[in-house]
Design a protein around this motif. Structure first.
Motif, PDB file in Angstrom:
ATOM      1  N   GLY A  13     -25.858  89.203  56.552  1.00 51.35           N
ATOM      2  CA  GLY A  13     -26.985  88.708  55.851  1.00 51.35           C
ATOM      3  C   GLY A  13     -27.697  89.706  55.039  1.00 51.35           C
ATOM      4  N   GLY A  14     -27.341  90.858  55.379  1.00 49.90           N
ATOM      5  CA  GLY A  14     -27.989  92.029  54.583  1.00 49.90           C
ATOM      6  C   GLY A  14     -27.396  92.066  52.883  1.00 49.90           C
ATOM      7  N   MET A  15     -26.074  91.814  52.890  1.00 50.61           N
ATOM      8  CA  MET A  15     -25.599  91.612  51.700  1.00 50.61           C
ATOM      9  C   MET A  15     -25.496  90.231  50.900  1.00 50.61           C
ATOM     10  SD  MET A  15     -22.020  93.890  52.574  1.00 50.61           S
ATOM     11  CE  MET A  15     -21.587  92.891  53.786  1.00 50.61           C
ATOM     12  N   ARG A  16     -26.319  89.258  51.449  1.00 49.74           N
ATOM     13  CA  ARG A  16     -26.557  87.948  50.994  1.00 49.74           C
ATOM     14  C   ARG A  16     -25.098  87.260  50.622  1.00 49.74           C
ATOM     15  NH1 ARG A  16     -31.013  91.050  52.405  1.00 49.74           N
ATOM     16  NH2 ARG A  16     -32.910  89.928  51.631  1.00 49.74           N
ATOM     17  N   SER A  55     -32.921  86.297  71.629  1.00 52.11           N
ATOM     18  CA  SER A  55     -33.387  86.956  70.537  1.00 52.11           C
ATOM     19  C   SER A  55     -32.039  87.438  69.476  1.00 52.11           C
ATOM     20  CB  SER A  55     -33.925  88.424  71.074  1.00 52.11           C
ATOM     21  OG  SER A  55     -32.898  89.009  71.816  1.00 52.11           O
ATOM     22  N   ILE A  56     -30.916  87.384  70.127  1.00 47.89           N
ATOM     23  CA  ILE A  56     -29.707  87.644  69.440  1.00 47.89           C
ATOM     24  C   ILE A  56     -29.506  86.459  68.279  1.00 47.89           C
ATOM     25  CG2 ILE A  56     -27.296  87.998  69.453  1.00 47.89           C
ATOM     26  CD1 ILE A  56     -27.479  89.328  71.965  1.00 47.89           C
ATOM     27  N   LEU A  57     -29.759  85.084  68.733  1.00 47.67           N
ATOM     28  CA  LEU A  57     -29.546  84.286  67.935  1.00 47.67           C
ATOM     29  C   LEU A  57     -30.639  84.146  66.523  1.00 47.67           C
ATOM     30  CD1 LEU A  57     -27.762  81.675  68.563  1.00 47.67           C
ATOM     31  CD2 LEU A  57     -29.690  80.454  69.047  1.00 47.67           C
ATOM     32  N   ILE A  58     -31.642  84.697  66.835  1.00 46.96           N
ATOM     33  CA  ILE A  58     -32.654  85.042  65.501  1.00 46.96           C
ATOM     34  C   ILE A  58     -31.953  85.797  64.772  1.00 46.96           C
ATOM     35  CG2 ILE A  58     -34.952  85.734  65.027  1.00 46.96           C
ATOM     36  CD1 ILE A  58     -34.902  83.257  67.047  1.00 46.96           C
ATOM     37  N   ILE A  59     -31.181  86.732  64.927  1.00 48.10           N
ATOM     38  CA  ILE A  59     -30.614  87.596  63.958  1.00 48.10           C
ATOM     39  C   ILE A  59     -29.610  86.772  63.196  1.00 48.10           C
ATOM     40  CG2 ILE A  59     -29.021  89.705  63.761  1.00 48.10           C
ATOM     41  CD1 ILE A  59     -30.006  90.791  66.264  1.00 48.10           C
ATOM     42  N   VAL A  60     -28.904  86.031  63.800  1.00 52.82           N
ATOM     43  CA  VAL A  60     -27.926  85.059  63.023  1.00 52.82           C
ATOM     44  C   VAL A  60     -28.544  84.154  62.054  1.00 52.82           C
ATOM     45  CG1 VAL A  60     -25.889  83.585  63.338  1.00 52.82           C
ATOM     46  CG2 VAL A  60     -26.315  85.161  65.032  1.00 52.82           C
ATOM     47  N   ALA A  61     -29.678  83.581  62.705  1.00 52.08           N
ATOM     48  CA  ALA A  61     -30.597  82.515  61.737  1.00 52.08           C
ATOM     49  C   ALA A  61     -31.097  83.244  60.546  1.00 52.08           C
ATOM     50  CB  ALA A  61     -31.656  82.014  62.698  1.00 52.08           C
ATOM     51  N   ARG A  62     -31.541  84.449  60.770  1.00 51.12           N
ATOM     52  CA  ARG A  62     -32.268  85.264  59.596  1.00 51.12           C
ATOM     53  C   ARG A  62     -31.269  85.485  58.661  1.00 51.12           C
ATOM     54  NH1 ARG A  62     -37.228  87.424  59.459  1.00 51.12           N
ATOM     55  NH2 ARG A  62     -37.566  87.193  61.893  1.00 51.12           N
ATOM     56  N   SER A  63     -29.921  85.771  59.019  1.00 47.74           N
ATOM     57  CA  SER A  63     -28.805  86.079  58.069  1.00 47.74           C
ATOM     58  C   SER A  63     -28.635  84.894  57.230  1.00 47.74           C
ATOM     59  CB  SER A  63     -27.324  86.658  58.907  1.00 47.74           C
ATOM     60  OG  SER A  63     -27.859  87.988  59.272  1.00 47.74           O
ATOM     61  N   ILE A  64     -28.468  83.773  57.977  1.00 46.25           N
ATOM     62  CA  ILE A  64     -28.062  82.383  57.063  1.00 46.25           C
ATOM     63  C   ILE A  64     -29.284  82.112  56.237  1.00 46.25           C
ATOM     64  CG2 ILE A  64     -28.249  79.919  57.476  1.00 46.25           C
ATOM     65  CD1 ILE A  64     -27.152  80.295  60.218  1.00 46.25           C
ATOM     66  N   ALA A  65     -30.327  82.398  56.550  1.00 45.32           N
ATOM     67  CA  ALA A  65     -31.836  82.312  55.523  1.00 45.32           C
ATOM     68  C   ALA A  65     -31.513  83.263  54.515  1.00 45.32           C
ATOM     69  CB  ALA A  65     -32.946  82.686  56.041  1.00 45.32           C
ATOM     70  N   LYS A  66     -31.088  84.366  54.703  1.00 41.20           N
ATOM     71  CA  LYS A  66     -31.069  85.451  53.673  1.00 41.20           C
ATOM     72  C   LYS A  66     -29.687  85.076  52.598  1.00 41.20           C
ATOM     73  CE  LYS A  66     -32.867  89.426  56.063  1.00 41.20           C
ATOM     74  NZ  LYS A  66     -32.533  90.747  56.669  1.00 41.20           N
ATOM     75  N   SER A  67     -28.741  84.432  53.358  1.00 42.43           N
ATOM     76  CA  SER A  67     -27.342  84.309  52.629  1.00 42.43           C
ATOM     77  C   SER A  67     -27.221  82.920  52.011  1.00 42.43           C
ATOM     78  CB  SER A  67     -26.276  84.441  53.499  1.00 42.43           C
ATOM     79  OG  SER A  67     -26.150  85.485  54.086  1.00 42.43           O
ATOM     80  N   ALA A  68     -28.031  81.894  52.439  1.00 43.00           N
ATOM     81  CA  ALA A  68     -28.004  80.650  51.975  1.00 43.00           C
ATOM     82  C   ALA A  68     -28.331  80.163  50.478  1.00 43.00           C
ATOM     83  CB  ALA A  68     -28.635  79.531  52.640  1.00 43.00           C
ATOM     84  N   GLN A  69     -27.460  79.572  49.514  1.00 45.42           N
ATOM     85  CA  GLN A  69     -27.731  79.192  48.339  1.00 45.42           C
ATOM     86  C   GLN A  69     -28.012  77.795  48.069  1.00 45.42           C
ATOM     87  OE1 GLN A  69     -28.098  81.891  46.028  1.00 45.42           O
ATOM     88  NE2 GLN A  69     -27.858  83.161  47.849  1.00 45.42           N
ATOM     89  N   ARG A  70     -27.921  76.949  49.255  1.00 45.22           N
ATOM     90  CA  ARG A  70     -28.356  75.576  49.057  1.00 45.22           C
ATOM     91  C   ARG A  70     -29.434  75.238  49.980  1.00 45.22           C
ATOM     92  NH1 ARG A  70     -23.695  71.796  50.475  1.00 45.22           N
ATOM     93  NH2 ARG A  70     -23.923  72.835  52.134  1.00 45.22           N
TER      94      ARG A  70
END
Length: 398
Positions: free
Chosen positions: A131-134, A153-168
């Motif tokens: 997520g940090g590397m998009r 709380s761990i699931l939030i980390i995954v969701a945030r990574s998806i938001a950062k990486s998603a291009q669609r």
């Protein structure tokens, strides 16, 4: 008897052994963590010049080079963490160049492999770094983790990574649906995660507000706070009349905060809404918008069955200058029951709060309200003259 005593001794020794083993394990983990931290500090110092080089040439057209020589795993991780830290801080071309450098260094490829690891901790760390590397190519794997995981709380980390990486936009909406499917009241958190995206905010908000799922609509409404998106205003006006209570209440809050001038029919409609949350927000907004023409509506709302509506109405009347304060006094004098109680309570708060004004304008406002108060309720005690306020008229010469 002796057999029971032996069993007791064995149990005690086993417990002591387990406690001792736990203490030893904790000490070893602490030592290992300290050593890793020391090695990290060493590698950060070792590559200090390289980090300076990257910062100095981010704005250049020349291609950025990778560190020379073969690097140890922890050494690579230190460099990757520094790149991710900068990606979070920078925008535009600087961020794009750092992301490209992460790909060239093989960091994205390594973490994509780690995303399929049997160890959950390793998968989670990889998800955070991707997520940090998009990393757009990591979205399917991250979505799979999100779907299989339980809400924590761990699931939030995954969701945030998806938001950062998603291009669609579709990936972002699917992430929000999965996150909200757990039935938790996390609309504000979901909106905060959604705003991590690099996609166009206006188009995403339009999709959320037009969605058939009330939970997604509410996320869109929450995300609109602080966002200047003119194209969604027509949709917002429609949502004010939504059948969903929570959606309508949130839409009314936003609608009132973004409309400095409200039509009379709109004010009447909101003040007579069937839900007290909507009436309370409307009453509060009328004072903030200095809608002096709505004083009769606010006076009537002092009889509302909801305490919150009465409280906000009295507060708004007090905020509408002398006319609003006089309407409060009239309600307190001629009203009865909950109307009179609400008016008297707010009058008491106003007079108490303005007894020690600090500015000339506040002193004048207090004296005017004091005169209105005395006209309705009589002078119970000698009126204290506010020092520092010049009398109206008279001779001002020395």
């Amino acid at each position: 008897m002796f057999s029971h005593l032996i069993v007791a001794y064995v149990f005690i020794y086993v417990c002591l052994g387990l406690i001792g083993s736990g203490i030893i394990l904790l000490v070893l983990m602490k030592i290992s963590n300290n050593r890793e931290q020391q090695r990290r500090e060493f590698y950060e110092q070792k590559h200090h010049d390289y980090f300076v080089y990257i910062q100095a040439h981010l704005g250049d057209d020349a291609e950025l080079k990778l560190p020379p020589g073969k690097l140890k795993p922890l050494e690579r991780r230190v460099i990757q963490d520094k790149f991710i830290e900068w990606i979070e801080q920078f925008k535009g071309d600087y961020r794009a160049r750092l992301i490209r450098l992460c790909r060239e260094a093989g960091f994205v490829e390594e973490d994509l492999k780690a995303l399929g690891s049997l160890r959950y901790g390793r998968r989670l760390a990889a998800a955070y770094r991707l997520g940090g590397m998009r990393a757009e190519e990591a979205v399917p794997g991250l979505m799979n983790m999100l779907q299989k995981g339980k809400y924590n709380s761990i699931l939030i980390i995954v969701a945030r990574s998806i938001a950062k990486s998603a291009q669609r936009p579709e990936d972002l909406l699917q992430m929000l649906r999965i996150l909200l499917s757990h039935g938790k009241p996390i609309h504000h958190l979901a909106a905060d995660i959604m705003l991590e995206t690099g996609l166009d905010a206006g188009s995403i908000l339009l999709k959320l507000l037009d969605d058939s799922d009330p939970a997604l609509v509410k996320v869109g409404l929450v995300a609109m706070w602080g966002q200047a998106v003119p194209e969604v205003m027509p949709v917002l006006g429609r949502l004010v009349g939504s059948e969903e209570k929570d959606v309508r209440a949130e839409a009314v809050k936003l609608y009132l905060s973004t409309n400095p001038a409200l039509k009379d029919e709109t004010i009447v409609k909101l003040m007579s809404d069937r839900d007290w949350e909507v009436r309370a927000e409307a009453a509060k907004a009328l004072g903030q918008l200095h809608a002096a023409g709505s004083i009769p509506l606010l006076v009537k709302a002092l009889q509302d069955a909801s305490w919150k509506v009465r409280h906000n109405s009295a507060e708004s009347l007090a905020a509408l200058g002398e006319a609003g304060f006089e309407a409060l006094c009239q309600a307190a004098l001629s009203g009865a029951g909950i109307q009179r109680e609400a008016a008297l309570h707010r009058i008491g708060l106003v007079m108490e709060a303005e007894q020690k004004p600090s500015a000339i304008e506040q002193m004048v406002a207090y004296n005017k309200k004091r005169l209105i108060y005395d006209r309705y309720f009589g002078v119970k005690q000698p009126v204290k003259r506010m020092t520092g306020v010049a009398a109206v008229g008279g001779d001002y010469t020395a």
